[in-house]
Design an enzyme around this catalytic site. Structure first.
Site, PDB file in Angstrom:
ATOM      1  CG  HIS A 242      -4.367   4.712  -2.768  1.00  0.00           C
ATOM      2  ND1 HIS A 242      -3.893   4.590  -4.057  1.00  0.00           N
ATOM      3  CD2 HIS A 242      -3.538   3.977  -1.996  1.00  0.00           C
ATOM      4  CE1 HIS A 242      -2.829   3.796  -4.057  1.00  0.00           C
ATOM      5  NE2 HIS A 242      -2.602   3.413  -2.807  1.00  0.00           N
TER       6      HIS A 242
ATOM      7  CG  HIS B  41       5.043   0.537   0.110  1.00  0.00           C
ATOM      8  ND1 HIS B  41       4.317   1.706   0.269  1.00  0.00           N
ATOM      9  CD2 HIS B  41       4.124  -0.411  -0.243  1.00  0.00           C
ATOM     10  CE1 HIS B  41       3.040   1.478   0.012  1.00  0.00           C
ATOM     11  NE2 HIS B  41       2.894   0.209  -0.298  1.00  0.00           N
TER      12      HIS B  41
ATOM     13  CG  ASP C 106       5.904   4.973  -0.947  1.00  0.00           C
ATOM     14  OD1 ASP C 106       6.116   3.792  -0.621  1.00  0.00           O
ATOM     15  OD2 ASP C 106       5.386   5.284  -2.036  1.00  0.00           O
TER      16      ASP C 106
ATOM     17  CG  ASP D  54      -1.173   0.818   0.268  1.00  0.00           C
ATOM     18  OD1 ASP D  54      -0.116   0.178   0.300  1.00  0.00           O
ATOM     19  OD2 ASP D  54      -1.723   1.182  -0.786  1.00  0.00           O
TER      20      ASP D  54
ATOM     21  CG  ASP E 248       1.591  -3.393  -0.413  1.00  0.00           C
ATOM     22  OD1 ASP E 248       0.888  -2.649   0.291  1.00  0.00           O
ATOM     23  OD2 ASP E 248       2.099  -3.021  -1.487  1.00  0.00           O
TER      24      ASP E 248
ATOM     25  CD  GLU F  66       3.753  -0.245  -3.769  1.00  0.00           C
ATOM     26  OE1 GLU F  66       3.155  -1.190  -4.311  1.00  0.00           O
ATOM     27  OE2 GLU F  66       3.145   0.757  -3.316  1.00  0.00           O
ATOM     28  CD  GLU F  67       0.934   3.461  -2.480  1.00  0.00           C
ATOM     29  OE1 GLU F  67       0.441   3.362  -3.614  1.00  0.00           O
ATOM     30  OE2 GLU F  67       0.502   2.850  -1.497  1.00  0.00           O
TER      31      GLU F  67
END
EC number: 3.4.11.4
Length: 413
Positions: free
Chosen positions: A384, A78, A80, A141, A198, A175-176
């Site tokens: 994150h 992903h 995003d 990520d 991932d 996805e997040e």
């Protein structure tokens, strides 16, 4: 190695932060910036049938270079990044030949990436690390995953003596915020199975993830002058606080590990008359997961019953919505796809770390959409947040795993 670094940095410096409050797909217009860039890059390296739909889902094909019919496999990532921490103006820092000591991310703000707190750093002494500057996340990520897939496809195209079957590539938005598979066209993808790139540290291989639900709560109250409030005021904020503290002790993310589930309050705001709480419920075991939802519902039912006469109706509104389920149920019947990934790692001298994901990936949703999809490491750590980093050698190892999987599948009869 510089080629990998340059490609990764070209991705992470594009802001693709998802917006959970948006109803569009992608949830933020800026995700198109990287999506369109990826489409052009996939064409440039020589992939075929490169497409992007009106919701920014990208698919492409590397045709087979063997005569035998073998399974068609896919690799998914992903583009995003999480809204938990800003992904704007990412300024990556390169730490060559890491010496095992503290890394100053931001001297002015005294932000330090230290192995005394993040012990995994010591796994990468002597390697090249890419870190943040302490003011943003990095975006490994899952832009590390995208880097790995694109580079592996490029390598296979440039080395046609490496035999492989048909390989599909898929990149998704959002996805997040739990929407990455919402509009993924599994039928068009046309794979027997796929892998999401991932995961975190080198060696991770996962085919189990949380069952997940999101909970929205609206606590109501009655505002009365505090000097004359006895028996009359109902403070919605106090009710919400009592609810939160009444959740089972020791069952929060910071107090659980491995297969242990949790309740997690992620947002709280409000006033005397209106207070909103958002939380998530997670558990690997489906029975325990369902029991957790029932428990929260009962807590709210009890509050509504307690205040029914004084308030004159339900004092709390609740919405519980399932988000995704444990992919194990869908992967176990085809465990050979996990075995192939494990064999690929071992062939490359990488020790597989087979463990449950304490989260979810697009793969969990895709597995329930008919595309079994275990998860392979992408190499990053501390996702994150500002302490995120990725060893370049781990990105290279993930690239090698993709190529090795392709070769193993090419020998399937």
């Amino acid at each position: 190695m510089q080629h990998i670094i340059d490609r990764f940095i070209s991705y992470v410096t594009v802001d693709t932060e998802a917006d959970p409050n948006s109803n569009t797909t992608p949830s933020s217009a800026k995700q198109w910036d990287l999506a369109n860039k990826l489409v052009e890059e996939l064409k440039a390296i020589g992939l075929q049938d490169v497409s992007i739909d009106d919701k920014a889902y990208i698919q492409a094909t590397l045709p087979s270079n063997i005569d035998e019919k073998v399974p068609t496999i896919g690799f998914v990532s992903h583009f995003d990044t999480t809204p938990d921490f800003t992904g704007a103006n990412v300024k990556p820092q390169i730490v060559k030949n890491y010496d095992g000591g503290d890394i100053i991310l931001n001297a002015e703000k005294n932000i330090v990436l230290s192995p005394s707190y993040f012990e995994d750093l010591l796994l990468y002494k002597g390697q090249t690390l890419i870190t943040t500057d302490g003011t943003t996340l990095l975006g490994a990520d899952d832009k590390a995953g995208i880097t790995e897939i694109v580079t592996a496809m490029e390598y296979l195209i440039q080395n046609p003596h490496i035999k492989h079957g048909t390989i599909k590539v898929g990149f998704t938005p959002d996805e997040e915020i739990g929407r990455g598979a919402d509009f993924f066209d599994v039928e068009k993808f046309g794979c027997d199975w796929a892998y999401t790139m991932d995961g975190s540290q080198i060696g991770e291989l996962e085919y189990e993830n949380f069952n997940a639900a999101g909970v929205k709560l609206k606590f109501k109250g009655k505002s009365v002058h505090p000097g004359y409030a006895k028996g009359k005021m109902i403070n919605a904020m106090t009710l919400a606080a009592k609810f939160i503290t009444a959740l089972p002790a020791g069952e929060t993310p910071e107090e659980t590990q491995d297969y242990e589930g949790f309740y997690h309050v992620v947002h709280l705001d409000g006033s005397i008359e209106d207070t909103n709480v958002q939380m998530i419920i997670r558990d690997h075991d489906r029975t325990k997961f369902e029991a957790r939802k029932v428990h929260v519902q009962k807590m709210i039912d009890d509050l509504n019953a307690k205040y029914a006469k004084q308030f004159g109706g339900d004092i709390v509104e609740i919405e519980i919505k399932d988000q995704y389920y444990n992919m194990r149920e869908k992967v176990e019947p085809v465990m050979h796809i996990v075995d192939i990934a494990e064999k690929a790692m071992k062939n490359l001298g990488i020790t597989p770390i087979v463990k449950p994901i304490r989260g979810g990936t697009d793969g969990s949703r895709l597995s329930y959409m008919g595309l079994p999809c275990p998860n392979i490491f992408a190499g990053g750590h501390n996702f994150h947040g500002k302490y995120e980093y990725v060893p370049v050698e781990s990105i290279q190892s993930a690239i090698n795993v993709i190529v090795e999987i392709a070769q193993i599948v090419a020998k399937q009869k």
